[in-house]
Design a protein around this motif. Structure first.
Motif, PDB file in Angstrom:
ATOM      1  N   ALA A   4       0.839  -1.194   0.000  1.00  0.00           N
ATOM      2  CA  ALA A   4       0.000   0.000   0.000  1.00  0.00           C
ATOM      3  C   ALA A   4       0.874   1.243   0.000  1.00  0.00           C
ATOM      4  N   VAL A   5       0.448   2.245  -0.756  1.00  0.00           N
ATOM      5  CA  VAL A   5       1.179   3.502  -0.826  1.00  0.00           C
ATOM      6  C   VAL A   5       0.369   4.546  -0.077  1.00  0.00           C
ATOM      7  N   GLY A   6       1.042   5.258   0.821  1.00  0.00           N
ATOM      8  CA  GLY A   6       0.372   6.272   1.630  1.00  0.00           C
ATOM      9  C   GLY A   6       0.048   7.516   0.830  1.00  0.00           C
ATOM     10  N   PRO A   7      -0.551   8.515   1.480  1.00  0.00           N
ATOM     11  CA  PRO A   7      -0.969   9.724   0.769  1.00  0.00           C
ATOM     12  C   PRO A   7       0.213  10.547   0.252  1.00  0.00           C
ATOM     13  N   TYR A   8       1.397  10.387   0.815  1.00  0.00           N
ATOM     14  CA  TYR A   8       2.557  11.157   0.373  1.00  0.00           C
ATOM     15  C   TYR A   8       3.575  10.285  -0.344  1.00  0.00           C
ATOM     16  N   ARG A   9       3.113   9.234  -0.981  1.00  0.00           N
ATOM     17  CA  ARG A   9       3.926   8.295  -1.744  1.00  0.00           C
ATOM     18  C   ARG A   9       4.992   7.613  -0.889  1.00  0.00           C
ATOM     19  N   GLN A  10       4.669   7.354   0.365  1.00  0.00           N
ATOM     20  CA  GLN A  10       5.572   6.630   1.240  1.00  0.00           C
ATOM     21  C   GLN A  10       5.189   5.163   1.215  1.00  0.00           C
ATOM     22  N   SER A  11       6.126   4.320   0.835  1.00  0.00           N
ATOM     23  CA  SER A  11       5.820   2.894   0.785  1.00  0.00           C
ATOM     24  C   SER A  11       6.195   2.238   2.108  1.00  0.00           C
ATOM     25  N   GLN A  12       5.648   1.076   2.343  1.00  0.00           N
ATOM     26  CA  GLN A  12       5.937   0.314   3.550  1.00  0.00           C
ATOM     27  C   GLN A  12       7.334  -0.296   3.456  1.00  0.00           C
TER      28      GLN A  12
END
Length: 79
Positions: A4-12
């Motif tokens: 999943a990619v967060g709202p600020y394009r931060q990946s897990q």
């Protein structure tokens, strides 16, 4: 399963990164426990000087490595 990619394009973090984090978190805990148990056992046996330091160091390193490895395996299972 896609990451999943967060709202600020931060990946897990990757699975390998999680395993490294598990080892890094488990190693100090095992080291502290090993120092306590190693010191107690060396005092109980009656070791003195260099023998005591060697026994405590050996127990500390073994315990830290073992607990760190088990934490890394546990984090890998959760991936």
């Amino acid at each position: 399963m896609p990451v999943a990619v967060g709202p600020y394009r931060q990946s897990q973090p990757s699975c390998f990164d999680r395993m490294k984090m598990g080892f890094v978190m488990g190693c100090p805990v095992g080291t502290a426990a090993g120092a306590l148990f190693g010191a107690f056992s060396c005092l109980r046996i009656g070791l003195r000087g260099r023998e005591r330091m060697g026994g405590i160091g050996k127990t500390t390193m073994q315990s830290g490595g073992t607990f760190g490895t088990f934490m890394a395996i546990g984090m890998d299972i959760r991936c």
